[in-house]
Design an enzyme around this catalytic site. Structure first.
Site, PDB file in Angstrom:
ATOM      1  CB  THR A   1      -0.954   0.061   1.214  1.00 29.82           C
ATOM      2  OG1 THR A   1      -1.882  -1.006   1.115  1.00 29.82           O
ATOM      3  CG2 THR A   1      -1.740   1.359   1.302  1.00 29.82           C
TER       4      THR A   1
ATOM      5  N   GLY B   1     -10.378  -4.097   0.861  1.00 26.90           N
ATOM      6  CA  GLY B   1      -9.721  -3.780   2.129  1.00 26.90           C
ATOM      7  C   GLY B   1     -10.122  -2.412   2.649  1.00 26.90           C
ATOM      8  CG  ASP B   2      -7.288  -0.588   5.243  1.00 29.49           C
ATOM      9  OD1 ASP B   2      -6.855  -1.453   4.454  1.00 29.49           O
ATOM     10  OD2 ASP B   2      -6.547   0.212   5.835  1.00 29.49           O
TER      11      ASP B   2
ATOM     12  CB  THR C   1       0.062   0.462   5.219  1.00 32.14           C
ATOM     13  OG1 THR C   1       0.556  -0.798   4.750  1.00 32.14           O
ATOM     14  CG2 THR C   1       1.048   1.062   6.198  1.00 32.14           C
TER      15      THR C   1
ATOM     16  CB  THR D   1      -4.476  -6.822   8.951  1.00 32.77           C
ATOM     17  OG1 THR D   1      -3.189  -7.380   9.183  1.00 32.77           O
ATOM     18  CG2 THR D   1      -5.477  -7.932   8.711  1.00 32.77           C
ATOM     19  N   GLY D   2      -6.145  -4.915   6.418  1.00 32.81           N
ATOM     20  CA  GLY D   2      -7.264  -4.012   6.176  1.00 32.81           C
ATOM     21  C   GLY D   2      -8.459  -4.280   7.067  1.00 32.81           C
TER      22      GLY D   2
HETATM   23  N1  ASP Z   1      -4.377  -2.289   3.984  1.00 34.46           N
HETATM   24  C1  ASP Z   1      -4.272  -2.943   2.710  1.00 34.46           C
HETATM   25  C2  ASP Z   1      -5.427  -3.868   2.535  1.00 34.46           C
HETATM   26  O1  ASP Z   1      -5.805  -4.514   3.483  1.00 34.46           O
HETATM   27  C3  ASP Z   1      -3.028  -3.713   2.523  1.00 34.46           C
HETATM   28  C4  ASP Z   1      -1.783  -3.100   3.033  1.00 34.46           C
HETATM   29  O2  ASP Z   1      -1.745  -2.014   3.548  1.00 34.46           O
HETATM   30  O3  ASP Z   1      -0.777  -3.743   2.917  1.00 34.46           O
HETATM   31  O4  ASP Z   1      -5.901  -4.000   1.431  1.00 34.46           O
END
Ligand code: ASP
Length: 322
Positions: free
Chosen positions: A191, A221-222, A241, A243-244
């Site tokens: 991200t 994701g988030d 950034t 775990t979304g």
């Molecule tokens: N937050 C992002 C998602 O979950 C991934 C990441 O930041 O690595 O899609």
């Protein structure tokens, strides 16, 4: 009444006349033992984008424009998990998510699961500017892109060998142990994001991602969710950034600004409370800037690619703890 009028922010008189910017390239970093050359590649990419942001902010450019331009640069850089170099989903394809928000007006736009748009962040901005909606997803976002002046590419264009290998490892591990994500969280995250306070005291945030390696087809994701992975208002701008799903559960973006608005916390206190008390170890991190130009870059993973600059002379690029 306009959105901005509903939202009580600081008065114009309180607004500082300085600028500040933070950039991240994800919480999934290289191993600490990686060669200095490899590390140098990331540091160079971050330094170049930070230099771009610094120059443009010093000339008085708007926060939203700088955020978009920085994220476009990182989307084109295969080192990072956004645009070219995005991770693969479990079907071996790329589905890209992005969002952008102008804190001075609360206008925002986002796209989820786009497959053929070279710069998802610019499509997100067009959603903000050309529609009355906030988030367009999948085929609807692609159809919207058909009517806009945005560069289109084949989904294969986003491929890189390193991400292909990572997917193979994740799928092998999944077949062996049933684990949905790789055991080492560093392999999972990516991200890119940018938060800015410009000379006019306006805040903005932009975030773009390929999501998580081996993610389920259709998983969002988030990053494209306003208030979760990306948020800006009159108090602060935030880009996340990690775990979304965790950042969505805890509505991290808006929680951070609410801590400033209603809880009287400083930016640093708010960022630390969320990253260390609310989230769990290895969930990831965030960058943020408040209305005074204070910067925060906080993470609970091994590292986070990050770059910070302000008009007081700060210019730092880091990957691991200071
Ligand atoms: N937050 C992002 C998602 O979950 C991934 C990441 O930041 O690595 O899609």
């Amino acid at each position: 009444m306009s959105l901005a009028a509903c939202h009580s922010g600081p008065s114009a008189a309180e607004r500082p006349t300085i600028w500040a910017v933070a950039i991240h390239g994800g919480a999934g970093t290289l191993d600490k033992q990686a060669s200095p050359d490899k590390r140098g590649e990331y540091e160079l990419a971050l330094t170049q984008t930070l230099a771009y942001a610094k120059d443009h902010l010093a000339r008085g450019e708007a926060a939203i424009d700088v955020c978009e331009a920085v994220v476009r640069m990182l989307e084109d850089d295969p080192h990072f998990n956004a645009g070219k170099g995005a991770v693969f989903n479990e079907k071996g394809e790329h589905e890209l998510d992005a969002s952008i928000m102008d804190g001075s007006t609360l206008r925002c736009g986002a796209v989820a699961g786009v497959r053929t748009v070279r710069h998802p962040i610019s499509l997100a901005r067009l959603v903000m500017e050309k529609t009355r909606h906030v988030l367009l997803a999948g085929d609807g976002a692609e159809l919207f892109a058909d009517g806009q002046k945005v560069e289109r590419v084949d989904n294969r264009w986003f491929d890189t060998e390193a991400r292909r290998q990572l997917l193979d490892e994740v799928l092998q591990e999944r077949a062996r142990t049933g684990a949905l994500l790789p055991p080492d969280p560093r392999q999972t995250y990516g991200t890119v994001g940018c938060v800015v306070m410009d000379m006019h005291g306006h805040l903005a945030a932009a975030t773009s991602t390929g999501g998580l390696t081996g993610k389920r087809w259709g998983r969002v994701g988030d990053s494209p969710l306003i208030g979760a992975g990306n948020y800006a208002d009159a108090w602060a701008a935030v880009s996340c950034t990690g775990t979304g799903e965790q950042f969505i559960r805890h509505a991290v973006g808006r929680s951070l600004t609410a801590r400033l608005q209603f809880g009287g916390q400083t930016l640093d206190q708010a960022a630390r409370a969320i990253v260390f008390d609310t989230l769990q170890k290895d969930d990831g991190g965030l960058i943020a800037v408040d209305r005074h130009g204070n910067l925060a870059a906080v993470f609970n993973s091994q590292g986070m690619y990050r770059a910070l600059a302000d008009s007081a002379g700060r210019f730092t690029v880091r990957i691991f703890e200071d």
